[in-house]
Design a protein around this motif. Structure first.
Motif, PDB file in Angstrom:
ATOM      1  N   ILE A  31       6.880  12.280 -11.549  1.00 43.74           N
ATOM      2  CA  ILE A  31       6.256  11.510 -12.610  1.00 43.74           C
ATOM      3  C   ILE A  31       6.565  12.176 -13.957  1.00 43.74           C
ATOM      4  N   GLN A  32       7.064  11.402 -14.871  1.00 43.49           N
ATOM      5  CA  GLN A  32       7.380  11.892 -16.209  1.00 43.49           C
ATOM      6  C   GLN A  32       6.421  11.253 -17.205  1.00 43.49           C
ATOM      7  N   ILE A  33       5.892  12.058 -18.088  1.00 39.75           N
ATOM      8  CA  ILE A  33       5.011  11.531 -19.133  1.00 39.75           C
ATOM      9  C   ILE A  33       5.841  11.414 -20.396  1.00 39.75           C
ATOM     10  N   SER A  34       6.009  10.186 -20.876  1.00 40.68           N
ATOM     11  CA  SER A  34       6.846   9.996 -22.050  1.00 40.68           C
ATOM     12  C   SER A  34       6.071  10.191 -23.350  1.00 40.68           C
ATOM     13  N   GLU A  35       4.821   9.770 -23.361  1.00 39.93           N
ATOM     14  CA  GLU A  35       4.039   9.899 -24.591  1.00 39.93           C
ATOM     15  C   GLU A  35       2.556   9.989 -24.236  1.00 39.93           C
ATOM     16  N   LEU A  36       1.905  11.000 -24.748  1.00 38.68           N
ATOM     17  CA  LEU A  36       0.458  11.107 -24.585  1.00 38.68           C
ATOM     18  C   LEU A  36      -0.186  10.775 -25.920  1.00 38.68           C
ATOM     19  N   ARG A  37      -1.151   9.885 -25.909  1.00 40.38           N
ATOM     20  CA  ARG A  37      -1.840   9.483 -27.127  1.00 40.38           C
ATOM     21  C   ARG A  37      -3.164  10.223 -27.200  1.00 40.38           C
ATOM     22  N   GLY A  38      -3.203  11.282 -28.010  1.00 40.94           N
ATOM     23  CA  GLY A  38      -4.401  12.087 -28.155  1.00 40.94           C
ATOM     24  C   GLY A  38      -5.601  11.290 -28.611  1.00 40.94           C
ATOM     25  N   ASP A  39      -5.383  10.302 -29.501  1.00 40.21           N
ATOM     26  CA  ASP A  39      -6.498   9.497 -29.993  1.00 40.21           C
ATOM     27  C   ASP A  39      -7.119   8.652 -28.878  1.00 40.21           C
ATOM     28  N   LEU A  40      -6.283   8.107 -27.988  1.00 35.79           N
ATOM     29  CA  LEU A  40      -6.817   7.308 -26.888  1.00 35.79           C
ATOM     30  C   LEU A  40      -7.508   8.187 -25.847  1.00 35.79           C
ATOM     31  N   ILE A  41      -6.937   9.347 -25.580  1.00 32.37           N
ATOM     32  CA  ILE A  41      -7.561  10.271 -24.634  1.00 32.37           C
ATOM     33  C   ILE A  41      -8.916  10.716 -25.169  1.00 32.37           C
ATOM     34  N   SER A  42      -8.984  11.029 -26.456  1.00 35.77           N
ATOM     35  CA  SER A  42     -10.263  11.430 -27.064  1.00 35.77           C
ATOM     36  C   SER A  42     -11.303  10.322 -26.961  1.00 35.77           C
ATOM     37  N   LEU A  44     -11.508   8.023 -24.657  1.00 34.92           N
ATOM     38  CA  LEU A  44     -11.981   7.961 -23.278  1.00 34.92           C
ATOM     39  C   LEU A  44     -12.927   9.123 -22.965  1.00 34.92           C
ATOM     40  N   VAL A  45     -12.610  10.299 -23.454  1.00 40.45           N
ATOM     41  CA  VAL A  45     -13.471  11.463 -23.226  1.00 40.45           C
ATOM     42  C   VAL A  45     -14.856  11.212 -23.811  1.00 40.45           C
ATOM     43  N   GLU A  46     -14.917  10.615 -24.991  1.00 39.55           N
ATOM     44  CA  GLU A  46     -16.202  10.324 -25.630  1.00 39.55           C
ATOM     45  C   GLU A  46     -17.023   9.304 -24.853  1.00 39.55           C
ATOM     46  N   ARG A  47     -16.361   8.423 -24.125  1.00 39.13           N
ATOM     47  CA  ARG A  47     -17.061   7.362 -23.395  1.00 39.13           C
ATOM     48  C   ARG A  47     -17.358   7.719 -21.936  1.00 39.13           C
ATOM     49  N   TRP A  48     -16.914   8.891 -21.479  1.00 48.45           N
ATOM     50  CA  TRP A  48     -17.134   9.314 -20.095  1.00 48.45           C
ATOM     51  C   TRP A  48     -18.576   9.763 -19.888  1.00 48.45           C
ATOM     52  N   ARG A  49     -19.175   9.320 -18.803  1.00 44.19           N
ATOM     53  CA  ARG A  49     -20.535   9.713 -18.444  1.00 44.19           C
ATOM     54  C   ARG A  49     -20.494  10.438 -17.107  1.00 44.19           C
ATOM     55  N   PRO A  50     -20.614  11.771 -17.117  1.00 45.42           N
ATOM     56  CA  PRO A  50     -20.513  12.530 -15.863  1.00 45.42           C
ATOM     57  C   PRO A  50     -21.630  12.218 -14.860  1.00 45.42           C
ATOM     58  N   THR A  52     -22.747   9.332 -13.947  1.00 45.64           N
ATOM     59  CA  THR A  52     -22.384   8.173 -13.131  1.00 45.64           C
ATOM     60  C   THR A  52     -20.895   8.129 -12.797  1.00 45.64           C
ATOM     61  N   HIS A  53     -20.111   9.061 -13.346  1.00 47.42           N
ATOM     62  CA  HIS A  53     -18.659   9.103 -13.145  1.00 47.42           C
ATOM     63  C   HIS A  53     -18.013   7.786 -13.575  1.00 47.42           C
ATOM     64  N   THR A  54     -18.443   7.277 -14.723  1.00 49.50           N
ATOM     65  CA  THR A  54     -17.902   6.029 -15.250  1.00 49.50           C
ATOM     66  C   THR A  54     -17.637   6.157 -16.742  1.00 49.50           C
ATOM     67  N   PHE A  55     -16.836   5.227 -17.262  1.00 50.81           N
ATOM     68  CA  PHE A  55     -16.629   5.097 -18.699  1.00 50.81           C
ATOM     69  C   PHE A  55     -17.563   4.002 -19.192  1.00 50.81           C
ATOM     70  N   HIS A  56     -18.208   4.216 -20.336  1.00 48.25           N
ATOM     71  CA  HIS A  56     -19.110   3.216 -20.916  1.00 48.25           C
ATOM     72  C   HIS A  56     -18.447   2.596 -22.142  1.00 48.25           C
ATOM     73  N   PHE A  57     -18.149   1.309 -22.034  1.00 51.85           N
ATOM     74  CA  PHE A  57     -17.520   0.555 -23.110  1.00 51.85           C
ATOM     75  C   PHE A  57     -18.490  -0.506 -23.618  1.00 51.85           C
ATOM     76  N   PRO A  58     -18.226  -1.075 -24.802  1.00 47.02           N
ATOM     77  CA  PRO A  58     -19.093  -2.146 -25.307  1.00 47.02           C
ATOM     78  C   PRO A  58     -19.187  -3.338 -24.345  1.00 47.02           C
ATOM     79  N   CYS A  59     -18.143  -3.560 -23.550  1.00 48.36           N
ATOM     80  CA  CYS A  59     -18.146  -4.696 -22.619  1.00 48.36           C
ATOM     81  C   CYS A  59     -18.766  -4.339 -21.266  1.00 48.36           C
ATOM     82  N   GLY A  60     -19.125  -3.073 -21.055  1.00 55.97           N
ATOM     83  CA  GLY A  60     -19.735  -2.654 -19.795  1.00 55.97           C
ATOM     84  C   GLY A  60     -19.139  -1.365 -19.269  1.00 55.97           C
ATOM     85  N   GLU A  61     -19.486  -1.035 -18.024  1.00 53.28           N
ATOM     86  CA  GLU A  61     -18.987   0.190 -17.396  1.00 53.28           C
ATOM     87  C   GLU A  61     -17.643  -0.062 -16.714  1.00 53.28           C
TER      88      GLU A  61
END
Length: 91
Positions: A31-42, A44-50, A52-61
């Motif tokens: 597997i090759q990673i061509s581009e990592l988007r730090g802003d998108l990863i950040s 997701l990290v902000e929306r992670w809830r340990p 429940t092991h889920t991401f919380h978005f405005p549209c739901g989990e």
């Protein structure tokens, strides 16, 4: 956020690769990673809830499933579950 990647010349030891191949996950070593988007990863990290092991978005989990990973990495998830190595390999 700055991602930390292995040296592009890095490759797995042949012994490890043989075990991955037995479980049909050998393709994961390529597997090759061509581009990592730090802003998108950040984001997701902000929306992670340990709790429940889920991401919380405005549209739901949302959660990442094995099927999601298999589709993205083109890995085979068909067949018997691998719970331990059934035979000794001679690399």
């Amino acid at each position: 956020m700055r991602p930390r990647l292995h040296d592009p010349g890095y490759f797995l030891d042949r012994r490890v690769l043989s075990y991955l191949n037995v479980t049909s996950f050998g393709v994961a070593a390529y597997i090759q990673i061509s581009e990592l988007r730090g802003d998108l990863i950040s984001a997701l990290v902000e929306r992670w809830r340990p709790e429940t092991h889920t991401f919380h978005f405005p549209c739901g989990e949302a959660i990442i499933t094995l099927q999601d990973v298999a589709v993205q990495l083109e890995l085979s998830i068909n067949g018997e579950a691998v719970t331990r190595l059934g035979k000794v390999l001679n690399p």
